[in-house]
Write an enzyme that holds these catalytic residues in place. Structure first.
Site, PDB file in Angstrom:
ATOM      1  N   SER A 141       0.910  -1.294  -0.071  1.00 25.49           N
ATOM      2  CA  SER A 141       0.089  -0.057   0.052  1.00 25.49           C
ATOM      3  C   SER A 141       0.925   1.254   0.033  1.00 25.49           C
ATOM      4  O   SER A 141       0.387   2.372  -0.403  1.00 25.49           O
ATOM      5  CB  SER A 141      -0.816   0.009   1.385  1.00 25.49           C
ATOM      6  N   HIS A 162      -2.567  -3.450  -6.130  1.00 23.44           N
ATOM      7  CA  HIS A 162      -3.112  -3.235  -4.916  1.00 23.44           C
ATOM      8  C   HIS A 162      -4.521  -3.167  -4.707  1.00 23.44           C
ATOM      9  O   HIS A 162      -5.465  -2.324  -5.084  1.00 23.44           O
ATOM     10  CB  HIS A 162      -2.791  -1.469  -4.685  1.00 23.44           C
ATOM     11  N   GLU A 174      -5.678  -1.228  -7.888  1.00 19.92           N
ATOM     12  CA  GLU A 174      -4.702  -0.271  -8.477  1.00 19.92           C
ATOM     13  C   GLU A 174      -3.656  -0.783  -9.183  1.00 19.92           C
ATOM     14  O   GLU A 174      -3.039  -1.707  -8.191  1.00 19.92           O
ATOM     15  CB  GLU A 174      -4.490   0.847  -7.438  1.00 19.92           C
ATOM     16  N   ASN A 212      -5.164   6.128  -1.593  1.00 23.19           N
ATOM     17  CA  ASN A 212      -4.739   6.634  -0.322  1.00 23.19           C
ATOM     18  C   ASN A 212      -4.103   8.297  -0.526  1.00 23.19           C
ATOM     19  O   ASN A 212      -3.815   8.817   0.734  1.00 23.19           O
ATOM     20  CB  ASN A 212      -3.587   5.777   0.232  1.00 23.19           C
TER      21      ASN A 212
HETATM   22  N1  LIG Z   1      -5.043  -4.618   5.324  1.00 30.14           N
HETATM   23  C1  LIG Z   1      -5.460  -3.912   4.396  1.00 30.14           C
HETATM   24  O1  LIG Z   1      -6.287  -3.036   4.552  1.00 30.14           O
HETATM   25  C2  LIG Z   1      -4.450  -3.850   3.285  1.00 30.14           C
HETATM   26  C3  LIG Z   1      -5.160  -3.023   2.117  1.00 30.14           C
HETATM   27  C4  LIG Z   1      -4.428  -3.163   0.984  1.00 30.14           C
HETATM   28  C5  LIG Z   1      -3.048  -3.663   0.798  1.00 30.14           C
HETATM   29  N2  LIG Z   1      -2.398  -4.200   2.125  1.00 30.14           N
HETATM   30  C6  LIG Z   1      -1.051  -4.652   2.175  1.00 30.14           C
HETATM   31  O2  LIG Z   1      -1.114  -6.071   1.708  1.00 30.14           O
HETATM   32  C7  LIG Z   1      -0.065  -6.674   2.530  1.00 30.14           C
HETATM   33  C8  LIG Z   1      -0.537  -7.498   3.553  1.00 30.14           C
HETATM   34  O3  LIG Z   1      -1.446  -7.033   4.380  1.00 30.14           O
HETATM   35  P1  LIG Z   1      -2.689  -7.727   5.475  1.00 30.14           P
HETATM   36  O4  LIG Z   1      -3.091  -6.749   6.004  1.00 30.14           O
HETATM   37  O5  LIG Z   1      -2.813  -8.955   4.900  1.00 30.14           O
HETATM   38  O6  LIG Z   1      -1.082  -8.385   6.579  1.00 30.14           O
HETATM   39  P2  LIG Z   1      -1.540  -9.390   7.670  1.00 30.14           P
HETATM   40  O7  LIG Z   1      -0.549  -9.196   8.594  1.00 30.14           O
HETATM   41  O8  LIG Z   1      -2.971  -9.903   7.800  1.00 30.14           O
HETATM   42  O9  LIG Z   1      -0.683 -10.709   6.891  1.00 30.14           O
HETATM   43  C9  LIG Z   1       0.506 -10.752   6.379  1.00 30.14           C
HETATM   44  C10 LIG Z   1       1.064 -12.420   6.391  1.00 30.14           C
HETATM   45  O10 LIG Z   1       2.331 -12.380   5.720  1.00 30.14           O
HETATM   46  C11 LIG Z   1       2.901 -13.541   6.440  1.00 30.14           C
HETATM   47  N3  LIG Z   1       4.344 -13.192   6.064  1.00 30.14           N
HETATM   48  C12 LIG Z   1       5.067 -12.256   6.746  1.00 30.14           C
HETATM   49  N4  LIG Z   1       6.403 -12.531   6.005  1.00 30.14           N
HETATM   50  C13 LIG Z   1       6.293 -13.451   5.193  1.00 30.14           C
HETATM   51  C14 LIG Z   1       7.484 -14.030   4.477  1.00 30.14           C
HETATM   52  N5  LIG Z   1       8.584 -13.670   4.297  1.00 30.14           N
HETATM   53  N6  LIG Z   1       6.756 -15.194   3.535  1.00 30.14           N
HETATM   54  C15 LIG Z   1       5.631 -15.500   3.805  1.00 30.14           C
HETATM   55  N7  LIG Z   1       4.658 -14.992   4.660  1.00 30.14           N
HETATM   56  C16 LIG Z   1       5.225 -14.316   5.210  1.00 30.14           C
HETATM   57  C17 LIG Z   1       2.660 -13.302   7.883  1.00 30.14           C
HETATM   58  O11 LIG Z   1       2.793 -14.633   8.742  1.00 30.14           O
HETATM   59  C18 LIG Z   1       1.010 -13.050   7.859  1.00 30.14           C
HETATM   60  O12 LIG Z   1       0.324 -14.093   7.736  1.00 30.14           O
HETATM   61  C19 LIG Z   1       0.903  -5.409   3.268  1.00 30.14           C
HETATM   62  O13 LIG Z   1       1.631  -5.002   2.258  1.00 30.14           O
HETATM   63  C20 LIG Z   1      -0.073  -4.248   3.435  1.00 30.14           C
HETATM   64  O14 LIG Z   1       0.225  -2.967   3.183  1.00 30.14           O
HETATM   65  C21 LIG Z   1      -3.217  -4.072   3.264  1.00 30.14           C
END
Ligand SMILES: NC(=O)c1ccc[n+]([C@@H]2O[C@H](COP(=O)([O-])OP(=O)(O)OC[C@H]3O[C@@H](n4cnc5c(N)ncnc54)[C@H](O)[C@@H]3O)[C@@H](O)[C@H]2O)c1
Length: 409
Positions: A141, A162, A174, A212
């Site tokens: 993000s 995204h 996106e 954003n």
């Molecule tokens: N949550 C939101 O609203 C949102 C929206 C759009 C984008 N994002 C982006 O999406 C991505 C994930 O966000 P999320 O909210 O799902 O996070 P989250 O914390 O729910 O999940 C992340 C997962 O990745 C795993 N992980 C970490 N390092 C790892 C690795 N090296 N190899 C494999 N697995 C690994 C963790 O164990 C965890 O289960 C981030 O980059 C975030 O910025 C989040």
């Protein structure tokens, strides 16, 4: 020695037939599990893995629950539910250094936590096992796609995709090429994600992409009005919902998102834009974070969620009009500036705000409706009143105001 950039058009995504395109998802948290569900629902075979023990099992439970709800609501039949689940290969063993399970994937989408070093390391390891024509996508993000790509062999196959949370529900994606993304990777990715029944827009690899970035004044200007003591949060929320037509007021929305998350995004935008005054964070929001008043999730943010009565809004028409006009003109200015700096086209900016954050209208179409000088005049007045660069009209808004032009045709 790194290999020369290429654009052979032979990227695996050029063939987007579901049965010939296996999608890998790394990271089975909120976003990864949602993305896996979306791809499988569109007929693709998906491999979902995570580094943490138990994460994939939880993702499987969440996807099941999400599909069950769709069945209950009559939006999905039981047979299709079974087919979607059978298309996802839940890789339960915690992923370590060896990512060879992903080697047959035409595209791998990374949805691990927001950490540049971790994403770079992951992309480096993935690039080593994937076919040379496989595409690598990041769901970041806030990080620059260029910096993630820089860690990778054949960086021209790296692109941002995204999704919004929850991915199965939110229509917008996106698509974010960095300056070196191959045009055919961009085209193939867009065709693929469109085929997943998502609305895609193209954004430049700049802080906050479209949504954003353009949404910042909804929070920032509302906070500024509040911090100046012009109105309380209930009144500002009332004005934005009843006069602006927004589904949630800015303070309700920040309490819902969580002030830790919302403050971090604003601060990230402020820093990564080299201190653009429009994105300057609010001290009162910082104090909420300091106090642990993070919003709904902690029972208290700007509002109380513990049964303590919240103040009623003032519905004074003059005050509420002033509030909604001030926030709306700042939003229109931000949207215009995103077009001015070629973050996205006017059409994509409008589409993104409607599909990504449910805005009642595209901001630039709204500006066209209100007239070419509407937002410009209000910003000029604010700039004169405060003497702050924060209120300077975007050069594009100024240009159109002078020429009596329109953003859309
Ligand atoms: N949550 C939101 O609203 C949102 C929206 C759009 C984008 N994002 C982006 O999406 C991505 C994930 O966000 P999320 O909210 O799902 O996070 P989250 O914390 O729910 O999940 C992340 C997962 O990745 C795993 N992980 C970490 N390092 C790892 C690795 N090296 N190899 C494999 N697995 C690994 C963790 O164990 C965890 O289960 C981030 O980059 C975030 O910025 C989040």
């Amino acid at each position: 020695m790194s290999e020369p950039m290429r654009d052979s058009g032979a990227w695996a995504l050029v063939n987007t037939a579901p049965h010939q395109t296996r999608i890998g998802v790394v990271g089975a948290g909120a976003m990864g599990s949602g993305i896996a569900q979306v791809a499988a629902a569109a007929g693709y075979y998906v491999l979902l893995g995570d580094a943490m023990a138990g994460a994939v099992r939880r993702a499987q439970d969440n996807i099941r629950t999400s599909l069950d709800k769709l069945v209950e609501k009559g939006k999905l039949d039981a047979q299709k539910r079974g087919m979607i689940l059978s298309r996802i290969d839940f890789f339960e063993e915690p992923l370590g250094m060896d990512l060879s399970a992903y080697r047959e994937c035409s595209m791998v989408i990374e949805a691990i936590h927001e950490d540049l070093g971790a994403k770079q390391a992951l992309f480096g390891r993935l690039a080593a096992v994937l076919e040379p024509n496989a595409v690598l996508a990041t769901n970041t993000s806030s990080l620059s796609v260029a910096s993630i790509a820089s860690a990778c062999v054949r960086p021209e196959r790296v692109i941002g995709v995204h999704f919004f949370n929850p991915a199965p529900v939110m229509p917008l994606v996106e698509i974010v090429p960095w300056m070196g993304t191959s045009p055919s990777v961009l085209e193939g990715t867009r065709v693929l994600v469109d085929s997943w029944k998502k609305t895609t827009v193209q954004a430049a690899d700049t802080p906050g992409f479209i949504v954003n970035r353009v949404a910042r004044p909804y929070y920032g200007e509302a906070l500024r009005i509040h911090d100046e003591g012009i109105a309380d949060c209930a009144t500002i929320d009332w004005a934005m919902k009843h006069l602006g037509g927004f589904k949630m007021g800015p303070f309700e929305l920040m309490d819902f998102i969580g002030h830790d998350v919302n403050f971090a995004v604003t601060r990230g935008m402020y820093e990564s834009s080299f201190w653009e005054p429009r994105y300057k964070p609010s001290l009162s929001q910082k104090r909420l974070v300091d106090a642990g008043f993070l919003g709904r999730k902690t029972g208290r943010g700007f509002y109380r969620y513990d049964g303590t009565p919240n103040p009623a809004p003032s519905t004074n028409p003059e005050l509420c009009t002033l509030i909604s006009e001030r926030v709306l003109s700042m939003l229109i200015n931000e949207a215009a500036d995103a077009v001015f700096y070629r973050v996205a086209t006017a059409s994509d900016v409008d589409l993104a705000m409607q599909k990504g954050v449910n805005y009642p209208k595209g901001l630039l179409a709204w500006s066209d409706e209100l007239g070419p000088t509407w937002a410009f005049d209000r910003l000029v007045a604010l700039q004169a009143e405060y003497g702050e660069d924060r209120y300077r009209p975007s050069p594009l808004l100024r240009r159109l105001a002078l020429a009596k032009g329109r953003f859309h045709g």
